[in-house]
Enzyme design. Structure first.
Site, mmCIF file in Angstrom:
data_model
loop_
_atom_site.group_PDB
_atom_site.id
_atom_site.type_symbol
_atom_site.label_atom_id
_atom_site.label_comp_id
_atom_site.label_asym_id
_atom_site.label_seq_id
_atom_site.Cartn_x
_atom_site.Cartn_y
_atom_site.Cartn_z
ATOM 1 N N ASP A 126 -5.814 5.873 2.261
ATOM 2 C CA ASP A 126 -6.024 4.515 1.771
ATOM 3 C C ASP A 126 -7.462 4.106 2.104
ATOM 4 O O ASP A 126 -7.919 4.331 3.233
ATOM 5 C CB ASP A 126 -5.022 3.602 2.488
ATOM 6 C CG ASP A 126 -4.920 2.241 1.848
ATOM 7 O OD1 ASP A 126 -5.963 1.558 1.762
ATOM 8 O OD2 ASP A 126 -3.826 1.858 1.440
ATOM 9 N N HIS A 139 0.835 -1.213 0.000
ATOM 10 C CA HIS A 139 0.000 0.000 0.000
ATOM 11 C C HIS A 139 0.864 1.254 0.000
ATOM 12 O O HIS A 139 0.470 2.283 -0.556
ATOM 13 C CB HIS A 139 -0.929 -0.006 1.225
ATOM 14 C CG HIS A 139 -2.000 -1.045 1.108
ATOM 15 N ND1 HIS A 139 -3.327 -0.727 0.993
ATOM 16 C CD2 HIS A 139 -1.928 -2.386 1.042
ATOM 17 C CE1 HIS A 139 -4.034 -1.841 0.874
ATOM 18 N NE2 HIS A 139 -3.205 -2.862 0.915
#
Ligand code: UDP
Length: 457
Positions: free
Chosen positions: A113, A20
């Site tokens: 995110d 990520h």
């Protein structure tokens, strides 16, 4: 006049893991290349093991996930880790924003995110524009969205699943948290709950490019505000080459054995090498490692295999010695450089989405051996939608046996294989489309320009 000169400042918050961090950090580089200012917010723990480039034009800050010393591996359970990430993360993110504002910095947008839905609440408390960044495919997002809204049961009943703009999915082609929810309930909840407040966010960013999931994207674009593709977030050097210094992600949580890998690859013939890697955190059991070892040996193809330090002891004892003329085993590779090397013939991958995007961008055919989470769905897309690879078959014990792997390798690698030829043509097509999307005037490039222009106005 003022609106023309305004420098947009984005605070960018990844979920704390390599898969990520990479896409969000790359997105920061794109923003900065277009004149924006980006502050990348890592967890305290990961920031200690990351070596950020001191010349970087990105600012780095940290927040706490509650595990500053040992990271998520030191948490009692995934559930407790995610709870702390939310509570401690929200608190320390608020403190960070306050600190930056007290220092006179204006934050125009918080890009978080999509796993960290709580960051939207923090942004809204400060009255800051917010953007959710989804790192997974629209196909995977769509499955979770349907589960979140009670339109798909968990666990699935055993019948195939038919969703808008997607091929029919067998249960085991959906993300593993949907067909095997008992595996990791905490992560299942995290992924399904990505949609709990997405209708309140100001922008939705997707790490894909328009053509990759065109119809599904149109469908999704009708659900939420300003759904935009901004990918692929692979370093510019491997795509449009417009960002002169963007030659790699810049952050490795494991140290790659770069010269060993590249020197070895330099000695191999064009298109002759099978590269095998299962990413950073998927667990591969001993039987599976043995099957891969025998398949590589039997196939006779040259290979470069990443066997991570924590599973090296599972390798058959004499394997490295016996295959020293045929292949190389390393604990971590410089994967992008490897995939870009002309000696590469195909990539045996666990289908983590970063690895899939990298292979798509570099035109490398894939042999898909998904392990869990979104990987089975990515594998379906690789084979049946994008036509850039072949899926291995698992037996009743969930193991990919030697025979299945060897047959996939032969289909792709052997000259004269019609299927292999088609896969290579498709891989070359997607490589061009990926580059086009992020290059000047491409769909993702325009989306990033529009986003910044909107914030600057
Ligand atoms: N990677 C690498 N060297 C390796 C294996 C993986 O640099 O030996 C990188 C790879 O390029 C990718 C990331 O680690 O960017 C893995 O992300 P992915 O989403 O594929 O899998 P995950 O680790 O999240 O399961």
């Amino acid at each position: 006049m003022a609106s023309n000169t305004k420098v947009v400042h984005a605070l960018v918050l990844p979920y704390p893991s390599q898969g990520h961090i990479n896409p969000l950090l790359q997105f920061c580089k794109r923003l900065v290349s277009k004149g924006a200012k980006a502050t990348f917010v890592n967890s305290v723990f990961l920031s200690k093991s990351m070596h950020a480039d001191p010349k970087s034009s990105i600012n780095f800050e940290t927040i706490s996930d509650g595990y500053d010393e040992g990271g998520w591996l030191s948490a009692e359970s995934a559930e407790i880790y995610l709870d702390n990430l939310r509570t401690v993360g929200s608190k320390t993110l608020s403190e960070l924003i306050k600190k930056l504002q007290d220092n006179g910095q204006v934050i125009d947008v918080v890009i978080y995110d999509s796993f960290l839905t709580w960051a939207l609440d923090v942004a809204k408390e400060f009255g800051i524009v917010a953007a959710a960044f989804f790192t997974q495919t629209c196909a995977v997002n769509s499955v979770y969205y349907h589960v979140y809204n009670g339109l798909l049961p968990v666990p699935l009943s055993g019948s195939p699943v038919s969703l808008p703009e997607l091929p029919v999915l067998q249960p085991e082609e959906t993300p593993s948290f949907v067909y095997r929810p008992e595996d990791n309930p905490a992560f299942r909840d995290l992924l399904v709950n990505q949609f709990c407040n997405v209708d309140q966010t100001d922008w939705v960013f997707l790490n894909i490019f328009d053509k990759l999931e065109e119809n599904l994207l149109n469908w999704m674009g009708k659900l939420w505000r300003r759904v935009r593709t901004v990918g692929p977030t692979v370093p510019s050097m491997y795509l449009d080459k417009r960002l002169a210094d963007d030659t790699g992600y810049g952050i490795h949580l494991s140290k790659p054995e770069s010269s060993l890998c590249m020197n070895w690859l330099n000695r191999q013939e064009t298109g002759s090498v099978v590269y095998v890697s299962f990413g950073s955190w998927s667990q591969i059991n001993e039987v599976q490692i043995e099957e891969i070892a025998s398949a590589l040996k039997q196939s006779g193809f040259k290979f470069l295999w990443v066997v991570r330090a924590f599973e090296k002891e599972k390798l058959p004892k004499t394997f490295t010695e016996e295959t020293s003329d045929q292949g190389l085993v390393v604990t971590w590779s410089p994967q992008l450089e490897v995939l870009a090397h002309e000696s590469l013939g195909c990539f045996v991958t666990h289908c983590g989405f970063n690895s899939v995007l990298e292979a798509l961008c570099l035109g490398v055919p894939m042999v898909a051996a998904p392990v869990w989470t979104d990987q089975p769905t990515n594998a379906k897309l690789i084979e049946d939608v994008w036509g850039v690879g072949i899926r291995t078959k698992k037996d009743e014990q969930g193991i990919v046996r030697k025979e299945s792997l060897v047959s996939c390798l032969e289909e792709i690698m052997e000259e004269g294989s019609e299927k292999g030829k088609l896969i290579k043509e498709n891989a070359a097509k997607w490589k061009n489309l990926a580059k086009e999307a992020i290059d000047e005037g491409g769909s993702s490039d325009k989306n990033i320009d529009d986003f910044l222009a909107d914030l600057a106005s």
